[in-house]
Design a protein around this motif. Sequence first.
Motif, short mmCIF file in Angstrom:
data_model
loop_
_atom_site.label_atom_id
_atom_site.label_comp_id
_atom_site.label_asym_id
_atom_site.label_seq_id
_atom_site.Cartn_x
_atom_site.Cartn_y
_atom_site.Cartn_z
N THR A 1 26.60 -51.54 13.40
CA THR A 1 28.01 -51.48 13.81
C THR A 1 28.63 -52.87 13.83
O THR A 1 29.74 -53.09 13.33
N TRP B 1 31.57 -54.25 11.21
CA TRP B 1 32.84 -54.77 11.75
C TRP B 1 33.11 -56.18 11.23
O TRP B 1 34.22 -56.51 10.81
N GLY C 1 37.48 -48.93 15.98
CA GLY C 1 36.47 -49.78 15.37
C GLY C 1 36.19 -51.00 16.23
O GLY C 1 35.03 -51.43 16.38
N MET D 1 34.15 -49.86 19.13
CA MET D 1 32.76 -49.64 18.75
C MET D 1 32.00 -50.95 18.65
O MET D 1 30.83 -51.05 19.05
N ALA D 2 32.64 -51.99 18.12
CA ALA D 2 31.99 -53.29 18.00
C ALA D 2 31.68 -53.87 19.39
O ALA D 2 30.59 -54.42 19.61
N ALA E 1 28.85 -51.91 20.86
CA ALA E 1 27.58 -52.29 20.21
C ALA E 1 27.04 -53.59 20.80
O ALA E 1 25.85 -53.72 21.08
#
Length: 383
Positions: free
Chosen positions: A163, A167, A181, A184-185, A188
């Motif tokens: 991930t 990104w 996104g 999500m980064a 992560a």
Amino acid sequence: MIDHHLYMLAVGIGNIAFALLMVPYLRSTGATPGLKVWMWARMAFGATQLLAVVRPATGLPVLAIAESAGWIAGLMLEAAAYAMFFGYPQLRRYLVPVSALYLLLACAASLNGLPHLQLIVYVSLAMGLGSFTTGAILMHPRLPGATALQRLIGATDMGAGATLAVWAVIVLAGHSVPQWGEAMAYIAGYLLLIVNGCGFILMSKQRDDARMERLATTDDLTGLLNRRAFFARAEAARLLALRLRQPITVLMLDIDHFKQLNDRFGHATGDEALVKFSATCMDSLREHDILGRLGGEEFALALPGTDLGGAMHAAERLRQGVLDTRLLTCGNSYTMTVSVGVVLIDPEEDLATALARADHALYEAKRNGRNRVEAGLVGRRRA
């Protein structure tokens, strides 16, 4: 939208907290390989993340260089910790020159005015690729001694690393990243903090527990079960054989003239005899056979699912294997022999009684000239 500075502050404090939590753990237990290096990696990441919060406000070039160096130092310390933990000395040899190269590149980038956001992107790419690689190593089917915990950490590292790397690649390619996104980064990166921070401690604890169990159940010199562990496992095997109505035999083994061997050639030769005797026995046994060192030159062996005839055959094979063994420390001038007593455990007989009968058969083998196998008398039912 997640506030970047608040996120870095939280993650930085978390990394430093993990490092501080490791200090009392290291003091209370034996140092697992790589754990101290891992602690310094967490400290380096935490300090760098806190520095990343305050650096933009200061505008000092020296802090930009320190931040760049901190990211690289944390990554390389983390890689070194894994290399030490899993025993990859060949990888450790490359870490110093690679670390030096990356430090030069990071410092040069900062001196050339690399924007702060781009620095974060490059670091995220490096962390993502590194985490994905680490996860792949932990998930490798041939990794020795792999546990379910390692597999779980590996799967999380691979997912979070991929991930972060995706990104970073999207940002470097000049494309806009949607809010989900970005989220999500960040998630992560936070997962890497939690999973790696807790995971390495748990893996170290798991390894320490396994080491303590080995110390409590195995003989230091030969690596066989010690007396207590042998009795526990042999008793469990006896009860299982009783439930399944299968035979089980026990053998008492004693190296002949062991005291004279020690007196003539020294304790180093005596230790070699014990080690080679143990290895010779293990080479000819099945995986579920139970061999233990009861003390000195006396050993016991349980053979589940084996009747008296099969046990006599196995004992003869062991006796011949020991006879063919040579001791290097005495110039191959000594022929080692063993005497063996064999009994079939009666269904109404406990383990201690069976071993006493096997020991009596062993005494008969000694009395009849040594280097021989004797079967014990049929067991008597207990009242």
